[in-house]
Design a protein around this motif. Sequence first.
Motif, PDB file in Angstrom:
ATOM      1  N   LEU A   1       0.744  -1.151   0.143  1.00 45.85           N
ATOM      2  CA  LEU A   1       0.090  -0.080  -0.123  1.00 45.85           C
ATOM      3  C   LEU A   1       1.006   1.203   0.013  1.00 45.85           C
ATOM      4  CD1 LEU A   1      -2.759  -1.159   2.558  1.00 45.85           C
ATOM      5  CD2 LEU A   1      -2.889  -0.760   0.276  1.00 45.85           C
ATOM      6  N   ASP A   2       1.954   1.039   0.860  1.00 46.39           N
ATOM      7  CA  ASP A   2       2.840   2.502   0.805  1.00 46.39           C
ATOM      8  C   ASP A   2       3.503   2.654  -0.514  1.00 46.39           C
ATOM      9  OD1 ASP A   2       2.199   2.825   3.299  1.00 46.39           O
ATOM     10  OD2 ASP A   2       4.004   1.973   4.230  1.00 46.39           O
ATOM     11  N   LEU A   3       3.556   1.560  -1.291  1.00 47.82           N
ATOM     12  CA  LEU A   3       4.285   1.648  -2.666  1.00 47.82           C
ATOM     13  C   LEU A   3       3.247   1.998  -3.818  1.00 47.82           C
ATOM     14  CD1 LEU A   3       6.635  -1.389  -2.302  1.00 47.82           C
ATOM     15  CD2 LEU A   3       7.417   0.955  -2.319  1.00 47.82           C
ATOM     16  N   GLY A   4       2.236   2.065  -3.278  1.00 48.66           N
ATOM     17  CA  GLY A   4       0.892   2.578  -4.222  1.00 48.66           C
ATOM     18  C   GLY A   4       0.385   1.507  -4.961  1.00 48.66           C
ATOM     19  N   ARG A   5       0.475   0.229  -4.748  1.00 49.93           N
ATOM     20  CA  ARG A   5      -0.065  -0.890  -5.429  1.00 49.93           C
ATOM     21  C   ARG A   5      -1.518  -1.318  -4.734  1.00 49.93           C
ATOM     22  NH1 ARG A   5       3.996  -3.574  -7.784  1.00 49.93           N
ATOM     23  NH2 ARG A   5       2.271  -4.053  -9.319  1.00 49.93           N
TER      24      ARG A   5
END
Length: 383
Positions: free
Chosen positions: A48-52
């Motif tokens: 989630l932090d990586l935008g996935r």
Amino acid sequence: MYPQSLDNVPVWDDLMWRTLAPLGSDLSTDVCVIGLGGSGLTAVSELLDLGRRVVGIDAVDVASGAAGRNGGFLLGGTVDFHHDAVAAIGRARARRIHELTLEEIHRIAGQAPGTVRFPGSLRIAGSDEEFTDCTRQRDAMRADGIPVEDYAGPFGRGLFFPGDATFNPLARCRALALQNISGGAQLFARTRALSFSANEVMTTGGRIRCERVIVAVDGRLESLVPELAGTVRTARLQMLATAPTREIDIPCPVYARYGFDYYQQLPDGSVALGGGRDKAFDDEWTTANEPTAFVQQYLESVLREQLDVTAPITHRWAANVSYTLNGLPVLAELRPGTWVIGGYCGTGNAVGALCGRAAARLASGDSSEFARLLVNAGTPETH
């Protein structure tokens, strides 16, 4: 107030959790995470932090396996004591892995406020031979600048590690699951993975189309990923817990007999005690996850005869974990686009979180220092 009598329910469970719903239709996402224990939920958080976009599934529920049924220890390093780790993988790697686990413990505390305490931990020698081994560990840690102190007190002789912590592992996982859902992840319980590849996961509730898969399972890992048969092996770990008591004061988590026995006292005074696997090695290499009379009787003897605790036993439980041949976890792309993590050797709370974080980054095309340090140790190619 914990229930007075529960069958195979850990002391950590307050019975207030509402089970997540199962998957009921086909979905598409960027990454599918199989397993919602500590490592899987950490992978979801990192993704989630990586935008996935992330879908996570579990055959039972959040932290239903060892992630929510362990001893609640957050210890620096891997399963090997530091001097043994230095001998096995070299000083630089062993030191840096230890540093990363201590950093991860603080990250876990930040993710799940109120679930982690930092009283340090003890290793207590069960014999003169083990005390000599403690001395070797102390000297190796001091040589690498890792905090450690000699200990002599009411529990015996050994070492004190001020950087270690303790927590409620089930509360931590449930808090992280809710954070992940709030962050946009779709998490499903009672959804078993029937087959998987990099592009899809077939489940009991529908098909999940995806670009990458992360298998984050510890106990019974070799059953889910046949490529790991002979590399990881599943064992059963057993514990018990008492009603709150003040007849003893255990200031921090304790490892004894080379870590085969372990115990701590919870904030309410309950004593949680586990171990004894070496007393029935052949029987405890198993995928069965119910407590047994033999090991439970041994644990009760430690409680009554060594710790002199008379409080009634309120909980007895067990869980499966997997062990690798070299004591380092599995962290590898075993199939194209499919990353597998597990094999934490009974010490997966911090190491498992590091593996989850590393797998998320690798599956996203990023790099991972922790993965480089492992150099794919624990995978079939290394044995």
